[in-house]
Structure formats: structure tokens, C-alpha cells
Design an enzyme around this catalytic site. Sequence first.
Site, mmCIF file in Angstrom:
data_model
loop_
_atom_site.group_PDB
_atom_site.id
_atom_site.type_symbol
_atom_site.label_atom_id
_atom_site.label_comp_id
_atom_site.label_asym_id
_atom_site.label_seq_id
_atom_site.Cartn_x
_atom_site.Cartn_y
_atom_site.Cartn_z
ATOM 1 N N LYS A 112 102.642 -10.994 -23.334
ATOM 2 C CA LYS A 112 102.190 -10.630 -21.984
ATOM 3 C C LYS A 112 103.140 -9.651 -21.299
ATOM 4 O O LYS A 112 102.710 -8.793 -20.544
ATOM 5 C CB LYS A 112 101.996 -11.885 -21.121
ATOM 6 C CG LYS A 112 100.793 -12.700 -21.557
ATOM 7 C CD LYS A 112 100.467 -13.795 -20.570
ATOM 8 C CE LYS A 112 99.236 -14.567 -21.057
ATOM 9 N NZ LYS A 112 98.803 -15.581 -20.125
ATOM 10 N N LYS A 195 93.724 -12.227 -29.732
ATOM 11 C CA LYS A 195 92.805 -13.189 -29.117
ATOM 12 C C LYS A 195 91.977 -12.531 -28.011
ATOM 13 O O LYS A 195 92.437 -11.566 -27.372
ATOM 14 C CB LYS A 195 93.567 -14.400 -28.579
ATOM 15 C CG LYS A 195 94.441 -14.121 -27.375
ATOM 16 C CD LYS A 195 94.891 -15.414 -26.710
ATOM 17 C CE LYS A 195 95.582 -15.119 -25.393
ATOM 18 N NZ LYS A 195 95.732 -16.220 -24.495
ATOM 19 N N LYS A 198 91.491 -12.548 -20.997
ATOM 20 C CA LYS A 198 91.072 -12.091 -19.664
ATOM 21 C C LYS A 198 91.819 -10.840 -19.254
ATOM 22 O O LYS A 198 91.308 -10.024 -18.524
ATOM 23 C CB LYS A 198 91.434 -13.107 -18.584
ATOM 24 C CG LYS A 198 90.994 -14.486 -18.750
ATOM 25 C CD LYS A 198 91.357 -15.227 -17.454
ATOM 26 C CE LYS A 198 91.482 -16.702 -17.658
ATOM 27 N NZ LYS A 198 92.858 -17.145 -17.920
HETATM 28 N N1 AQP Z 1 90.705 -16.380 -27.209
HETATM 29 C C1 AQP Z 1 90.757 -17.689 -27.021
HETATM 30 N N2 AQP Z 1 90.228 -18.538 -27.927
HETATM 31 C C2 AQP Z 1 90.287 -19.883 -27.733
HETATM 32 N N3 AQP Z 1 90.833 -20.457 -26.643
HETATM 33 C C3 AQP Z 1 91.360 -19.644 -25.712
HETATM 34 N N4 AQP Z 1 91.982 -19.878 -24.524
HETATM 35 C C4 AQP Z 1 92.324 -18.707 -23.965
HETATM 36 N N5 AQP Z 1 91.959 -17.683 -24.749
HETATM 37 C C5 AQP Z 1 91.355 -18.233 -25.849
HETATM 38 C C6 AQP Z 1 92.199 -21.201 -23.966
HETATM 39 O O1 AQP Z 1 91.685 -21.220 -22.655
HETATM 40 C C7 AQP Z 1 92.455 -22.108 -21.851
HETATM 41 C C8 AQP Z 1 92.825 -21.466 -20.561
HETATM 42 O O2 AQP Z 1 93.582 -20.308 -20.760
HETATM 43 P P1 AQP Z 1 94.497 -19.768 -19.591
HETATM 44 O O3 AQP Z 1 93.708 -19.475 -18.405
HETATM 45 O O4 AQP Z 1 95.621 -20.704 -19.403
HETATM 46 O O5 AQP Z 1 95.063 -18.431 -20.101
HETATM 47 P P2 AQP Z 1 95.515 -17.919 -21.478
HETATM 48 O O6 AQP Z 1 95.672 -19.000 -22.493
HETATM 49 O O7 AQP Z 1 96.688 -17.055 -21.277
HETATM 50 O O8 AQP Z 1 94.206 -17.134 -21.911
HETATM 51 P P3 AQP Z 1 93.537 -15.794 -21.495
HETATM 52 O O9 AQP Z 1 92.124 -16.068 -21.191
HETATM 53 O O10 AQP Z 1 93.787 -14.818 -22.528
HETATM 54 O O11 AQP Z 1 94.185 -15.310 -20.164
HETATM 55 P P4 AQP Z 1 95.224 -14.179 -19.937
HETATM 56 O O12 AQP Z 1 94.634 -12.916 -20.450
HETATM 57 O O13 AQP Z 1 95.384 -14.201 -18.453
HETATM 58 O O14 AQP Z 1 96.432 -14.539 -20.698
HETATM 59 C C9 AQP Z 1 93.675 -22.504 -22.682
HETATM 60 O O15 AQP Z 1 93.479 -23.811 -23.197
HETATM 61 C C10 AQP Z 1 93.673 -21.500 -23.784
HETATM 62 O O16 AQP Z 1 94.236 -22.022 -24.974
#
Ligand code: AQP
Length: 327
Positions: A112, A195, A198
Amino acid sequence: MKKRIFSGVQPSGNLHLGNYLGAIKNWVKLQNEYESIFCVVDLHAITVPQDPEKLRKKIIEVAKIYLAAGIDPQKSTIFIQSHVPEHAELAWILNTVAKMGEMERMTQFKDKSQKEGRESASVGLFDYPVLMAADILLYDTQVVPVGQDQLQHIELTRTLARRFNKSFGDTFIIPEYFIKEEGKLIMGLDDPSKKMSKSAKSEYNYIALSDDEETIRKKIKKAMTDSGSEIVYRDDKPALKNLINIYSLLTDRSTGNIEKMYAGKGYADFKSDLADVVIAFLRPFQEKMAKISDEEVLDILKKGADKVRPIASKKLSEVKDKIGFII
Ligand code: AQP
């Protein structure tokens, strides 16, 4: 006595199919077996810059997503992280337990912080895993259902809990993780080596839970595919494997069954049907969301915070007492 689960999603960016398939979908099933606490983790969201007005809307939207996905407030507790200040307070105490070396090994921070450059990343972003440990440990959580990308953070949580217990006596439960093999990591549509996220630069990386029909068709049409034309579920075809995975998870058909359905057919047929499958899932989901009013959701969130605050407060007092604060 039911075991307790805790999990959350950040109200940052557009929630996508990865968040749903990797996390929220599992919570809906687990709430029948576990005492369940689900949080909208706004303190985590501000570790990267957020527009205040948009953030306020996102917090409500995430809670609506939980409800539309099937989280039942009669069975589960839903609340906003910042409504329970004990999260931040315990995180501070755990900051003194965590070591710089182990924090520097957190791969999510490395990924990140790459986007803005390490020098410009906030200290909050670096510290995010400690706050996550506080979220989990505050509630004597036994099981944490998450996607694969969070595994390292759960391992850190376990390490911090063990270290604290060793220094100050048994205080925290060592939580287990729950990562379901299917859906544990949904990859980006534009890059199957990363992955679905968002915060991805391109909106062609993800299918947002709020995407309309036209956008979904466009994104799936543009999604990367591998060389060859067969519809096969194989490791050497990671882009196609990811698309078949999404198809399989949304229809409950096995990947083998999907391969058979598309034997002799090409990418165009498969992608067009996949778009239909995603739309058939998202349309009723979005209709349900639209029917939930802001007032209704705020009421659920407030009641949720009122319910969990005493648990958090009791645990924090125990921690403060153990470390030698006057309570
Ligand atoms: N690509 C993914 N596949 C499976 N699970 C996923 N999660 C996130 N991306 C995937 C799961 O969603 C939950 C919430 O995630 P988060 O909001 O804590 O943020 P994150 O894990 O950092 O995921 P994002 O969506 O990619 O957000 P950004 O871009 O802001 O970092 C978690 O249980 C995560 O494992």
C-alpha cells in the site's frame, strides 16, 4: 456457549466482489453458528486520505452492504469502530508491545505504501495491523473470518496476544483465523497477479457491488484473459481461473461443471454469461440496499455500539490494571 467471531471492512473506496466473496459472504453463514460482531472500521479507513463527506456516506453504505448481504441484526452485532474509543486506546497500548522489525515485515504496508511512496505513507497506515489486533483482542474473539490477504495481520495479532500474556499474565484469547479456500483471494480483472482491490488505480480492476449493468458488462468484456481459447480452470491460465472462480462462487456450480458447460465454446460466450451471472446476483442485492434507510441503519449501528461497548470497556480496564495503570 457459542464461540465469538469478529471481522470488519474499511469504508474506503468501492466495496467489490472480492470483499463480498472473501469475507462478507462467509459471515452470513457463520452468524448462525457463532456469536458475531461485525464492524465498519472507519479508523482504518483514515490511514489513507479520505474526503470527510464521502467517508460519512461510505460508513453508512458499508453497513447497508452488510445488511443487504444477509447480516441479520437480530443475530449479529454491527457497529462503527470509532463509536467504541477503546479500539484506539488498546491499539496505543499494543503499540508498546509490537516491535518495529515485525511491523516492517507486513507485506500489506509494503504494497500500500508503494502507491504514494514510503516517505509519504501515514504512520497510521504503518500501524494499521496493531489497530487490527486491538479490534480483535478487545472482544475475546476466538475466530476471525477474513480473506487471505489478512492472514499475516492475524498472525501478528496472535504474536502480540501471546507476548502480552507472557509479560502480564493471561489476558487475551489467542484467536484463530477462518479463511475459506473458495473465494479466499479474488484477483484483479485487469491483472490476475494482484488481488482485486478498492484502492486499485483503474476501475477495471474490480467489480464494485454498486456497479450498474452496463458497467459490469463493460468491465467483464475488458477483463484480461490468457492465451488460447478454451475455457479451462488451470493455474497456467490465472486470468481465466479467476473469472471461473467468480462464476463458480456466485452460482454454486463447481469449476469442473463450468468447464464442461463451456466445452467447445470461447471467451465471448463465457464472458457474456459471466456478466449475466454477476448482474443476476447484484441486481437484487442493490435493490435490497436501496430499501434500507439511513435512519434505520444508524439506529442499528448505535444499538450495536451500545451492546459491545461494555465488553470492550471491561477488557481495556483489565489490560490497564495488568500494566500498572490506576483504574
Ligand atoms: N481480492 C480479495 N479477495 C478476497 N478477499 C478480499 N478482501 C479484500 N480484498 C479481497 C477481504 O475483504 C475484507 C475487508 O477488506 P478491507 O476493507 O479490510 O480492506 P483490504 O483487505 O485492504 O482490501 P481492499 O478491498 O483491497 O481494500 P484496499 O484497496 O483499501 O486495501 C477482508 O477480510 C479482506 O481479506
